[in-house]
Write a protein that holds these residues in place. Structure first.
Motif, PDB file in Angstrom:
ATOM      1  N   THR A 158      47.170  39.919  47.408  1.00 22.48           N
ATOM      2  CA  THR A 158      46.637  40.750  48.017  1.00 22.48           C
ATOM      3  C   THR A 158      47.638  41.012  49.223  1.00 22.48           C
ATOM      4  OG1 THR A 158      44.754  39.544  49.002  1.00 22.48           O
ATOM      5  CG2 THR A 158      44.715  40.810  47.171  1.00 22.48           C
ATOM      6  N   HIS A 159      46.850  40.224  50.451  1.00 30.38           N
ATOM      7  CA  HIS A 159      47.505  40.595  52.033  1.00 30.38           C
ATOM      8  C   HIS A 159      47.395  39.706  52.500  1.00 30.38           C
ATOM      9  CE1 HIS A 159      47.884  44.913  50.574  1.00 30.38           C
ATOM     10  NE2 HIS A 159      46.572  45.451  50.456  1.00 30.38           N
ATOM     11  N   CYS A 216      50.208  42.828  33.080  1.00 30.82           N
ATOM     12  CA  CYS A 216      49.094  42.646  32.783  1.00 30.82           C
ATOM     13  C   CYS A 216      47.970  43.800  32.352  1.00 30.82           C
ATOM     14  CB  CYS A 216      48.787  41.961  34.151  1.00 30.82           C
ATOM     15  SG  CYS A 216      46.221  41.575  33.805  1.00 30.82           S
ATOM     16  N   PRO A 217      47.775  43.970  31.692  1.00 33.69           N
ATOM     17  CA  PRO A 217      47.026  45.910  31.383  1.00 33.69           C
ATOM     18  C   PRO A 217      46.167  45.994  31.850  1.00 33.69           C
ATOM     19  CG  PRO A 217      46.906  44.474  29.550  1.00 33.69           C
ATOM     20  CD  PRO A 217      47.770  43.154  30.669  1.00 33.69           C
ATOM     21  N   ALA A 218      45.168  44.950  32.300  1.00 32.39           N
ATOM     22  CA  ALA A 218      43.671  44.701  32.848  1.00 32.39           C
ATOM     23  C   ALA A 218      43.297  45.871  33.756  1.00 32.39           C
ATOM     24  CB  ALA A 218      43.040  43.470  33.261  1.00 32.39           C
ATOM     25  N   LYS A 219      42.187  46.457  33.250  1.00 32.53           N
ATOM     26  CA  LYS A 219      41.478  47.540  34.329  1.00 32.53           C
ATOM     27  C   LYS A 219      41.330  47.670  35.847  1.00 32.53           C
ATOM     28  CE  LYS A 219      39.542  50.628  30.854  1.00 32.53           C
ATOM     29  NZ  LYS A 219      37.884  51.057  30.098  1.00 32.53           N
ATOM     30  N   HIS A 255      43.275  47.901  41.171  1.00 33.04           N
ATOM     31  CA  HIS A 255      44.414  47.937  43.014  1.00 33.04           C
ATOM     32  C   HIS A 255      45.603  47.591  42.850  1.00 33.04           C
ATOM     33  CE1 HIS A 255      39.945  46.631  42.098  1.00 33.04           C
ATOM     34  NE2 HIS A 255      39.924  46.203  43.955  1.00 33.04           N
ATOM     35  N   GLY A 256      46.382  48.318  41.908  1.00 34.69           N
ATOM     36  CA  GLY A 256      48.069  48.307  42.349  1.00 34.69           C
ATOM     37  C   GLY A 256      48.966  46.641  41.882  1.00 34.69           C
ATOM     38  N   GLY A 257      48.281  46.429  40.928  1.00 36.09           N
ATOM     39  CA  GLY A 257      49.499  44.970  40.060  1.00 36.09           C
ATOM     40  C   GLY A 257      49.304  45.243  38.748  1.00 36.09           C
ATOM     41  N   GLY A 258      50.291  44.018  38.100  1.00 36.86           N
ATOM     42  CA  GLY A 258      50.499  44.219  36.951  1.00 36.86           C
ATOM     43  C   GLY A 258      51.633  45.610  36.033  1.00 36.86           C
TER      44      GLY A 258
END
Length: 316
Positions: A30-31, A91-94, A99-102
């Motif tokens: 994340t950060h 990654c396709p997970a919702k 959260h801006g990943g995958g």
């Protein structure tokens, strides 16, 4: 694959032979700069030369969209002895995409380039940076642009899961579309997705033109799959466990006992029974006996009960 191909299964499946390299479950960035302790929770192999018990290299995988933070964490992994850094853009997970990943990042090739370039600049030159992508988010219209962006950023290899985020894990996988990606870049491309048996592997190679495969759920359901594929392609796989190509249910017995030994000593007690059920659930796809075993232990939760059941019910 998060929650499935963790260090326990990496240990056990690489004992079978035929696997050249493992990629860890993703470490979500994340950060913050993750502590070494946090890194080791996902990739404990880093404390043992970044290799599984069988000696197969393990590359940590990072997931996130904050390029400077991804770079900082990649540098820490390099200091810990990582042989390579893999970046997750598939990654396709919702919850991950929200959260801006995958896979959501596949909508903006420029962001892909920025992240890969930052990571490439942050780690020593001898440590490769690789990336995994899907064909796209809602469609595959940006597939070639994304691959070119990853290459331009410094990715030394690109794994392509041959479906979009919208297609999830629903069959089929579009291996022929990976051939288009392969033609758009100069770096090696690896085909992934819906490879459950030797025939799938042969079709994936033929349609994509790739010479390297990445296996996910398929090798969990069929532990000797990598060996069988190599045998079919005329390459004799190494093994420290069994000389044959495919494995019968009886052959699998010692491996399952080894799995339980590792799980029962290195996982929290509340996780142990569930991990056995999870593996049996996928083994049912190839082994009819796994359905019987799954039904027998469905209600077991205490490690002592699972231990007793395995000793009695799983052939050695």
């Amino acid at each position: 694959m998060e929650g499935l191909l963790d260090f326990v299964l990496r240990d056990i499946l690489t004992r079978v032979g035929g696997v050249e390299k493992c990629v860890s479950e993703f470490i979500r960035i994340t950060h913050t700069l993750m502590s070494e302790k946090a890194m080791l929770r996902t990739v404990p192999e880093l404390a043992f030369g970044a290799r599984t018990y069988a000696g197969v290299p393990v590359w940590p995988q990072l997931l996130g969209s904050d390029a400077p933070c991804m770079a900082e964490n990649a540098a820490r992994l390099a200091e810990m002895g990582s042989p390579g850094i893999d970046l997750n853009f598939g990654c396709p997970a919702k919850v991950v995409n929200r959260h801006g990943g995958g896979a959501t990042l596949l909508q903006d090739p420029e962001i892909l380039h920025t992240i890969v370039a930052a990571v490439r600049a942050a780690v020593p030159g001898h440590i490769p940076v690789t990336a995994k992508m899907r064909l796209g988010y809602n469609d595959d219209s940006l597939a070639l642009d994304c691959a070119r962006a990853l290459e331009a950023g410094g990715a030394a290899e690109i794994v392509v899961h041959a479906r979009t985020k919208a297609q999830g894990y629903r069959p089929p996988a579009y291996w022929d579309r990976v051939a288009d990606v392969r033609g758009a870049v100069q770096v090696p491309v690896v085909v992934n997705g819906e490879i459950w048996n030797v025939q799938d592997a042969q079709a994936a190679v033929a349609q994509s033109g790739c010479s390297t495969l990445m296996l996910g759920r398929g090798i969990v359901a069929r532990p000797a799959l990598a060996r069988s594929i190599l045998a079919a392609m005329g390459t004799a796989p190494g093994s420290i466990a069994h000389p044959g190509e495919d494995w019968s249910w009886q052959d699998l017995g010692p491996l399952m006992h080894a799995f339980w030994q590792v799980a029962s000593t290195r996982l929290e007690q509340k996780q142990q029974a569930g991990r056995v059920k999870q593996w049996l659930n996928l083994l049912r796809r190839h082994y009819p006996q796994a359905q019987i075993a799954f039904d027998e232990m469905r209600t077991l939760t205490r490690p002592s009960d699972v231990d007793a059941w395995i000793r009695i019910s799983i052939p050695v």
